[in-house]
Design a protein around this motif. Structure first.
Motif: not given
Length: 322
Positions: A121-148
């Motif tokens: 929770x808190x994964x956000x590409x616009x977050x001031x936290x590097x941790x939260x931004x990287x979590x959001x980028x991870x989600x995007x990468x996962x759904x891009x490769x495996x939409x299901x």
């Protein structure tokens, strides 16, 4: 119909805090489990969680795609639990939580395997936290490769081996005061590790909606101050709770990021505490919660005494104050 005994699940990061509970949940459902970790020789504690030969550890590092591919060979599903709370050397947030998650998902896609990804929770590409931004980028990468893929976003996770309640309980043993960053007003929804593990196993079973992001929180929304009070009550110690403004906390973190054990605090962790970490109303309305999966979450007050007793002066024995 094939039984789970014929299904091989590769769990990336399966030897960690959440990992051992996920492995146990999968073992109870009779899956065969391949645990992919950087140091398989340190994953021996997982063996007793299943039957002989049911759990097998292999070497894999998300920064090396070939090792990820080898770990996924003949596997029917991939679970990615790999995450870090602080950066160290080559183990940066982006390398592990963004690019690493993408590497697992691409390999799962190539193998035609199901994918379950644990974010936060808190994964956000616009977050001031590097941790939260990287979590959001991870989600995007996962759904891009495996939409299901199923994404699971827990709030702060607690349990016997956590780096949350144990950390503050350990700090209370050595310090007469505990800091409340930002006044301790940040709201969290602590979720029991066993409940998160059940949700992961449910996702592997196919009980979750495809391509959806579930937000996992416990039964109560608590402020950081309330959580500290529960911990102190559980370990039967009286300590001063001292408010520490965000600016001052960030300044201290510049030095404490190099500190050992429970004293460690990074500027990025301070940044994370500026935002509440609770299940959103959108997730509740969309039935993307633990309760929607039929899981009744356990509370911090119910579970914490089962493992925090070791921080009491009298250990597991009852005592009337400290």
């Amino acid at each position: 119909m094939a039984s789970n005994l014929d299904t091989l699940i590769t769990v990336f990061g399966g030897s960690g805090f959440l990992g051992r509970h996920v492995v146990r949940a999968l073992a109870k459902r009779d899956y065969r489990i391949r645990v992919a970790v950087r140091r398989p020789e340190l994953a021996g504690h997982l063996q007793p969680l299943g039957r002989v030969g049911q759990i097998h550890a292999v070497q894999a590092n998300l920064r090396y795609p070939a090792s990820v591919e080898a770990a996924m060979r003949d596997s029917h599903a991939a679970i990615n639990l790999v995450g870090i709370l602080a950066e160290s050397g080559a183990q940066s947030f982006d390398a592990v939580q963004a690019l690493g998650a993408g590497a697992v998902a691409k390999t799962a896609a190539a193998a035609g395997a199901r994918m379950v990804h644990v974010s936060a929770i808190g994964a956000d590409e616009n977050s001031p936290s590097s941790y939260a931004r990287s979590k959001a980028a991870g989600e995007k990468a996962v759904l891009s490769a495996v939409p299901s893929a199923t994404i699971l976003r827990p709030s702060v996770v607690f349990g016997p081996e956590d780096q949350f309640t144990n950390r503050f309980a350990a700090l209370a043993r050595i310090s007469p005061m505990l800091p409340l960053i930002g006044g301790g007003l940040t709201k969290l929804q602590p979720v029991y590790v066993g409940d998160v593990a059940t949700a992961v196993a449910d996702a592997v079973d196919g009980k979750t909606k495809q391509g959806a992001a579930y937000e996992l929180g416990g039964p109560e929304v608590l402020t950081m101050r309330e959580i500290m009070e529960i911990i102190l009550s559980t370990i039967e110690r009286r300590r001063m709770l001292v408010s520490l403004p965000f600016g001052l906390a960030k300044l201290q973190a510049l030095f404490l990021q190099f500190a050992p054990g429970p004293l460690k605090l990074t500027p990025d962790q301070v940044e994370l505490l500026r935002s509440d970490n609770v299940v959103s109303s959108a997730a509740k309305h969309a039935d993307l919660t633990l309760e929607a999966l039929g899981i009744a979450p356990d509370s911090l007050e119910a579970i914490a005494p089962q493992y925090l007793w070791r921080f009491r002066k009298t250990g597991q024995f009852q005592h009337n104050g400290a």
